[in-house]
Design an enzyme around this catalytic site. Structure first.
Site, mmCIF file in Angstrom:
data_model
loop_
_atom_site.group_PDB
_atom_site.id
_atom_site.type_symbol
_atom_site.label_atom_id
_atom_site.label_comp_id
_atom_site.label_asym_id
_atom_site.label_seq_id
_atom_site.Cartn_x
_atom_site.Cartn_y
_atom_site.Cartn_z
ATOM 1 N N LYS A 280 51.275 20.015 26.071
ATOM 2 C CA LYS A 280 50.818 19.919 27.458
ATOM 3 C C LYS A 280 49.592 20.789 27.685
ATOM 4 O O LYS A 280 48.610 20.381 28.304
ATOM 5 C CB LYS A 280 51.965 20.313 28.387
ATOM 6 C CG LYS A 280 51.629 20.321 29.865
ATOM 7 C CD LYS A 280 51.243 21.710 30.383
ATOM 8 C CE LYS A 280 52.394 22.693 30.332
ATOM 9 N NZ LYS A 280 52.018 24.034 30.902
ATOM 10 N N LYS B 264 43.793 31.368 30.496
ATOM 11 C CA LYS B 264 44.999 30.980 29.753
ATOM 12 C C LYS B 264 44.719 29.769 28.867
ATOM 13 O O LYS B 264 45.223 29.687 27.735
ATOM 14 C CB LYS B 264 46.145 30.666 30.718
ATOM 15 C CG LYS B 264 47.459 30.239 30.028
ATOM 16 C CD LYS B 264 47.994 31.309 29.078
ATOM 17 C CE LYS B 264 49.200 30.839 28.276
ATOM 18 N NZ LYS B 264 50.406 30.655 29.077
#
Length: 298
Positions: free
Chosen positions: A243, A175
């Protein structure tokens, strides 16, 4: 709708978790959801699920638990806190963390939860809000292969491309690579669109021909039209991609991998956030390109 006797708890019913829970209910699972915002829980109830007043209540009788929360500390709290999954779920339950967090945290929380009798998978998703709504997410899964095989029917209710990528933490590593590519692609598409606008080119025609050649990509297909129109309603917020870029930078440093373009894109993402664009879709990187070019959005 088919009947399925398995109970699936979904913790986190936001932009991604809400549609995922609804699709599980549609697929016939007994879905119980928890979210800190009660209105999100009510939305699930209206779509055939059940609501819970706490994480503990949601997971107590669940066969499968899915978490979709913002960041590593949130996963640690939901998984290991006193009101959390490990302390309240039944032994043998499968816990699937669909959040995007640090790979090292994914490994650590899976180890701790496994010691409490849970069977753990890290299974972050890609595809944005529309992918969640359409049950067409791409899901990269790390953990035990046997647990993956057992959980796959649940994942098939929310995703289209579901791939086992290796042991615990591998899903989060893949990811991170996904988010690196997406951020860089959005930035380059934004630069290309502002470049085209500066020369007065018909951007709709330009997007059509670019998308048909080697420059074709999902960002052009799914976001270029809204970017050109100056529409940046979030499917995935800059705050969250900021983030994720932090995760990528840290993980690359740990592995000794140079990511010069990625590091620069991470700085641009941070800059856009500081300018107040954090609540907008990550395609709002285009606003930063326009600003740097002296061509602010009208």
């Amino acid at each position: 709708m088919t009947e399925n006797k398995q109970t699936v708890a979904v913790i986190g019913l936001g932009i991604m978790g809400g549609p995922m829970a609804a699709n599980l209910a549609t697929a016939g699972y007994d879905v119980v959801g928890y979210n800190r915002s009660p209105e999100k829980v009510q939305a699930l109830v209206e779509k055939g699920g059940r609501g819970a007043g706490s994480v503990a209540e949601a997971v107590r009788d669940a066969d499968v638990i899915i978490t979709m929360v913002p960041d590593s500390p949130d996963v640690e709290e939901v998984a290991l806190g006193d009101d959390g999954i490990a302390a309240n779920a039944k032994a043998g339950a499968i816990w699937i963390d669909a959040s995007t967090i640090r790979p090292d945290v994914a490994v650590a929380v899976a180890k701790a939860a496994s010691e409490k009798g849970l069977r753990c998978l890290d299974a972050p998703v890609s595809g944005g809000e529309q992918g969640a709504i359409d049950a067409a997410l791409s899901i990269m899964v790390g953990g035990d292969k046997g647990v993956f095989d057992e959980a796959k029917p649940v994942l098939e209710a929310v995703g289209k491309t579901i791939v086992y990528v290796g042991p615990s933490g591998s899903g989060q590593t893949v990811k991170a690579a996904n988010q690196l590519i997406v951020a860089g692609t959005i930035e380059l598409v934004a630069e290309a669109l502002v470049f085209l606008q500066a020369y007065g080119v018909d951007t709709e025609a330009a997007i059509e021909v670019l998308a048909g050649g080697l420059a074709g990509n999902r960002i052009l297909d799914r976001k270029a039209a809204s970017m050109t129109a100056g529409e940046f309603n979030p499917g995935f917020r800059i705050d969250l991609h900021h983030k994720d870029m932090g995760i990528i930078i840290a993980a690359a440093r740990e592995a000794g991998v140079a990511i010069p373009l990625g590091a620069h894109t991470a700085q641009l993402m941070a800059y856009a956030r500081q300018l107040g664009y954090g609540h907008l879709d990550h395609s709002a990187l285009m606003l930063l390109v326009q600003q740097l070019s002296g061509r602010e959005q009208k």
